[in-house]
Design a protein around this motif. Structure first.
Motif, PDB file in Angstrom:
ATOM      1  N   CYS A  33       0.834  -1.205   0.000  1.00  0.00           N
ATOM      2  CA  CYS A  33       0.000   0.000   0.000  1.00  0.00           C
ATOM      3  C   CYS A  33       0.870   1.258   0.000  1.00  0.00           C
ATOM      4  O   CYS A  33       0.625   2.199  -0.758  1.00  0.00           O
ATOM      5  N   VAL A  34       1.902   1.244   0.863  1.00  0.00           N
ATOM      6  CA  VAL A  34       2.828   2.380   0.935  1.00  0.00           C
ATOM      7  C   VAL A  34       3.545   2.556  -0.409  1.00  0.00           C
ATOM      8  O   VAL A  34       3.687   3.679  -0.911  1.00  0.00           O
ATOM      9  N   ALA A  35       3.977   1.456  -0.998  1.00  0.00           N
ATOM     10  CA  ALA A  35       4.694   1.517  -2.272  1.00  0.00           C
ATOM     11  C   ALA A  35       3.800   2.056  -3.385  1.00  0.00           C
ATOM     12  O   ALA A  35       4.241   2.849  -4.226  1.00  0.00           O
ATOM     13  N   GLU A  36       2.540   1.622  -3.396  1.00  0.00           N
ATOM     14  CA  GLU A  36       1.614   2.106  -4.424  1.00  0.00           C
ATOM     15  C   GLU A  36       1.349   3.601  -4.266  1.00  0.00           C
ATOM     16  O   GLU A  36       1.290   4.349  -5.263  1.00  0.00           O
ATOM     17  N   ASN A  37       1.196   4.067  -3.041  1.00  0.00           N
ATOM     18  CA  ASN A  37       1.023   5.508  -2.808  1.00  0.00           C
ATOM     19  C   ASN A  37       2.244   6.286  -3.289  1.00  0.00           C
ATOM     20  O   ASN A  37       2.121   7.364  -3.870  1.00  0.00           O
ATOM     21  N   LEU A  38       3.405   5.720  -3.041  1.00  0.00           N
ATOM     22  CA  LEU A  38       4.641   6.371  -3.487  1.00  0.00           C
ATOM     23  C   LEU A  38       4.715   6.387  -5.014  1.00  0.00           C
ATOM     24  O   LEU A  38       5.090   7.402  -5.609  1.00  0.00           O
ATOM     25  N   ARG A  39       4.374   5.277  -5.642  1.00  0.00           N
ATOM     26  CA  ARG A  39       4.402   5.210  -7.107  1.00  0.00           C
ATOM     27  C   ARG A  39       3.526   6.298  -7.723  1.00  0.00           C
ATOM     28  O   ARG A  39       3.934   6.990  -8.668  1.00  0.00           O
ATOM     29  N   GLN A  40       2.337   6.473  -7.148  1.00  0.00           N
ATOM     30  CA  GLN A  40       1.423   7.499  -7.654  1.00  0.00           C
ATOM     31  C   GLN A  40       1.978   8.905  -7.409  1.00  0.00           C
ATOM     32  O   GLN A  40       1.828   9.795  -8.256  1.00  0.00           O
TER      33      GLN A  40
END
Length: 383
Positions: A289-296
């Motif tokens: 979840c943290v990684a996906e938020n960062l990717r965005q």
């Protein structure tokens, strides 16, 4: 009559001797306190520990009502070193970028003691209106005023302009040296562990951080996650916009990482355009979840080249999660090194999968600690 006079004189003499002995004992107690405090000051290696000693231990050791501290910090070195100090210490500490306000307190660069005017009391002890007398200690190093320590008491007779304060003057010198030493030592240490371009940790610091966090995960039985973040097509950015713009992209991503993550998370530039992040107490699901938020967030960035033309970045992210076993037979250096390398290897593999699948994606892997003998660990690491 003469006998009564001699008896009275003898009583007076004995009273004087008793008072003198009490003063000597009192002075010895004070000197012992100062000697003990001086040893503690000299033992401090971190500025935050030194500040805690000055603002908390001094107050209790010398039975003071309040202690506050001013520091001259033109390059904000102290400010960077004191991020995250307790709120009570932060309130009692004031950092100045210009020396004017400090110099106004000490027109003669000498220690001052006595009752305080209302204005000075509000300035030095804004949260303690009951301070009636104080000692103002100038902290001088190489003929430069670097700070000011203020000891406040509710007793109006505690500090007086008529007293000599040789021991406090000596303490001023010790404190000044200790402050300078702590700032210099910590700044040098930071330089050896900080990547100069992005301002995050370098790979050397990361190697130390991951071993420590694996060990902590075993102690707390909490999961530890790792993110590998890689800027997509970074070579193309350098080729099309130049290396200055490439550096700007790296700095921008470094700043974004510092904004996105918790203070307890550990961010490093692992090499080139690749960053690594350790997330203590973070499960696989939370890490994704943290990684996906960062990717965005990376995808939303707008970077400008040296001519001001805008372009966007994307990043591929691989995550891995270490879940310590409830029981593990070996937790020595070899076992910890193996588990650290395995966590990195899995994150790197997940990153490879994200890039192979088209980039601008998040992939994840999880692993559990297992019971291993040293021999098998050696074979796994070396093989």
């Amino acid at each position: 009559m003469e006998r009564k006079t001699l008896q009275k004189q003898n009583e007076e003499l004995q009273r004087t001797i008793r008072m003198t002995v009490r003063r000597i004992e009192h002075n010895e107690t004070i000197l012992k306190r100062f000697f003990d405090v001086e040893l503690k000051l000299l033992a401090c290696n971190k500025l935050s520990d030194l500040i805690a000693l000055l603002l908390t231990d001094f107050k209790h050791t010398f039975k003071l009502s309040a202690v506050t501290l001013y520091l001259f910090d033109p390059d904000e070195l102290a400010k960077d070193l004191l991020i995250g100090i307790p709120a009570a210490h932060s309130k009692a500490l004031t950092l100045f970028k210009r020396p004017d306000e400090l110099n106004e307190l000490y027109p003669n660069s000498e220690l001052q003691a006595g009752e305080l005017s209302t204005g000075l009391r509000k300035l030095l002890f804004p949260d303690n209106p009951f301070v009636l007398s104080a000692a103002m200690l100038p902290l001088i190093r190489q003929d430069c005023l670097i700070g000011s320590l203020h000891l406040g008491a509710q007793d109006s007779d505690r500090y007086s302009i008529d007293y000599r304060y040789d021991y406090l003057s000596h303490l001023c010198s010790v404190i000044s040296v200790c402050i300078e030493n702590c700032i210099n030592q910590e700044s040098l240490q930071r330089l050896s562990t900080i990547d100069p371009l992005t301002g995050v940790h370098n790979r050397r610091a990361f190697s130390h951080d991951i071993a420590r966090e694996i060990n902590r995960a075993h102690r707390t039985q909490e999961q530890l996650s790792c993110l590998f973040v890689d800027i997509d097509h970074f070579k193309t950015i350098n080729d099309n916009y130049g290396h200055q713009t490439g550096d700007r992209a790296l700095r921008t991503l470094g700043n974004l990482l510092k904004e996105q993550f918790r203070k307890t998370d550990l961010i490093s530039r692992y090499g080139g355009e690749e960053f690594a992040v350790l997330l203590p107490s973070c499960s696989e699901k939370e890490a994704v979840c943290v990684a996906e938020n960062l990717r965005q967030a990376v995808e939303a960035l707008i970077i400008r080249d040296i001519e001001g033309s805008p372009f966007r970045l994307t990043a591929s992210i691989g995550t891995s999660t270490f879940a310590p076993a409830l029981v593990i037979e070996k937790r020595d250096d070899k076992a910890l090194r193996y588990q650290s390398e395995l966590l990195l290897k899995q994150a790197d593999f997940a990153l490879y999968e994200a890039k192979r699948s088209g980039r601008n994606r998040v992939f994840s892997h999880a692993l559990k600690a297992v019971r291993r003998e040293n021999e098998s660990i050696d074979q796994s690491v070396n093989g």
